[in-house]
Design a protein around this motif. Sequence first.
Motif, PDB file in Angstrom:
ATOM      1  N   UNK A  66     -23.849  13.157  -6.267  1.00 52.80           N
ATOM      2  CA  UNK A  66     -24.125  14.305  -7.123  1.00 52.80           C
ATOM      3  C   UNK A  66     -22.822  14.933  -7.581  1.00 52.80           C
ATOM      4  N   UNK A  67     -22.713  15.126  -8.890  1.00 57.51           N
ATOM      5  CA  UNK A  67     -21.551  15.782  -9.482  1.00 57.51           C
ATOM      6  C   UNK A  67     -22.052  17.018 -10.206  1.00 57.51           C
ATOM      7  N   UNK A  68     -21.413  18.155  -9.947  1.00 55.16           N
ATOM      8  CA  UNK A  68     -21.761  19.395 -10.637  1.00 55.16           C
ATOM      9  C   UNK A  68     -20.592  19.797 -11.531  1.00 55.16           C
ATOM     10  N   UNK A  69     -20.869  19.936 -12.812  1.00 57.29           N
ATOM     11  CA  UNK A  69     -19.857  20.418 -13.754  1.00 57.29           C
ATOM     12  C   UNK A  69     -20.565  20.921 -15.009  1.00 57.29           C
ATOM     13  N   UNK A  70     -19.805  21.183 -16.030  1.00 57.88           N
ATOM     14  CA  UNK A  70     -20.355  21.769 -17.250  1.00 57.88           C
ATOM     15  C   UNK A  70     -21.133  20.756 -18.074  1.00 57.88           C
ATOM     16  N   UNK A  71     -22.145  21.237 -18.791  1.00 56.34           N
ATOM     17  CA  UNK A  71     -22.995  20.383 -19.617  1.00 56.34           C
ATOM     18  C   UNK A  71     -22.177  19.531 -20.585  1.00 56.34           C
ATOM     19  N   UNK A  72     -21.201  20.120 -21.251  1.00 56.81           N
ATOM     20  CA  UNK A  72     -20.405  19.350 -22.225  1.00 56.81           C
ATOM     21  C   UNK A  72     -19.720  18.160 -21.550  1.00 56.81           C
ATOM     22  N   UNK A  73     -19.180  18.380 -20.378  1.00 59.41           N
ATOM     23  CA  UNK A  73     -18.520  17.298 -19.634  1.00 59.41           C
ATOM     24  C   UNK A  73     -19.538  16.262 -19.189  1.00 59.41           C
ATOM     25  N   UNK A  74     -20.679  16.717 -18.703  1.00 57.75           N
ATOM     26  CA  UNK A  74     -21.726  15.794 -18.261  1.00 57.75           C
ATOM     27  C   UNK A  74     -22.185  14.895 -19.411  1.00 57.75           C
ATOM     28  N   UNK A  75     -22.418  15.479 -20.570  1.00 59.13           N
ATOM     29  CA  UNK A  75     -22.878  14.688 -21.712  1.00 59.13           C
ATOM     30  C   UNK A  75     -21.816  13.685 -22.162  1.00 59.13           C
ATOM     31  N   UNK A  76     -20.567  14.112 -22.153  1.00 57.55           N
ATOM     32  CA  UNK A  76     -19.482  13.221 -22.542  1.00 57.55           C
ATOM     33  C   UNK A  76     -19.394  12.037 -21.565  1.00 57.55           C
ATOM     34  N   UNK A  77     -19.425  12.322 -20.281  1.00 57.21           N
ATOM     35  CA  UNK A  77     -19.312  11.262 -19.282  1.00 57.21           C
ATOM     36  C   UNK A  77     -20.573  10.402 -19.211  1.00 57.21           C
ATOM     37  N   UNK A  78     -21.727  10.980 -19.488  1.00 56.16           N
ATOM     38  CA  UNK A  78     -22.970  10.198 -19.565  1.00 56.16           C
ATOM     39  C   UNK A  78     -22.855   9.179 -20.692  1.00 56.16           C
ATOM     40  N   UNK A  94     -27.050   5.925  -6.923  1.00 59.62           N
ATOM     41  CA  UNK A  94     -27.431   6.632  -8.147  1.00 59.62           C
ATOM     42  C   UNK A  94     -26.389   7.699  -8.403  1.00 59.62           C
ATOM     43  N   UNK A  95     -25.919   7.761  -9.624  1.00 63.47           N
ATOM     44  CA  UNK A  95     -24.934   8.771 -10.012  1.00 63.47           C
ATOM     45  C   UNK A  95     -25.649   9.822 -10.839  1.00 63.47           C
TER      46      UNK A  95
END
Length: 188
Positions: A38-50, A7-8
């Motif tokens: 588990x990857x921790x980073x900024x919301x904007x990056x998370x949404x883009x990569x999601x 799970x990512x």
Amino acid sequence: AGFEGELRLGVPHDIVYPQFPRILKEMALDFPRVRINLVACYTATLKEEFGQGRFDAIMTTEMHPSERGERIASRKLQWVGAPGGQAWTHRPLRLAFVERCFFRAFAQNALTDAGIPWELAVGGQSEQIETAIAAADLAVTVRMDGAVSELLQPIGGSNTLPDLGDLSICLYTAETLKGPVANRLTGL
């Protein structure tokens, strides 16, 4: 034992603690053959990569989730600084925010709207520097209620800093994330 795979999961830095160690531990006990990356980073990056399919699920901190997101909690944004500090009384108010911090624009806009002059005290991407500058009483920063480092404390009392409102913690799950493992993870 019948479940295995990967799970990512992505989360912003500021909500990893205190919940995620418990969540990861429970998932490992319930599904020992499922790896959680588990990857921790900024919301904007998370949404883009999601959106690019790089995560099975992400949590975000944002004002309003998009249609795909589920708002699971709300937390007050608060000004924080050194315990017993006075940096909040100085003008221009020195701010400790890394370049991509989601809270930075809220703080800057609120201060500008309130007529409080401000300047940035740090740059770059290191949240440790941000915390160190604020803990040294050389600047203030913003955190969500419940996500304040032990080196900082909310600025209380009769401070003159503007209210920053609430922030939503949101969950986004991929359409392919289904079944008992997914249900347990999203439940936790």
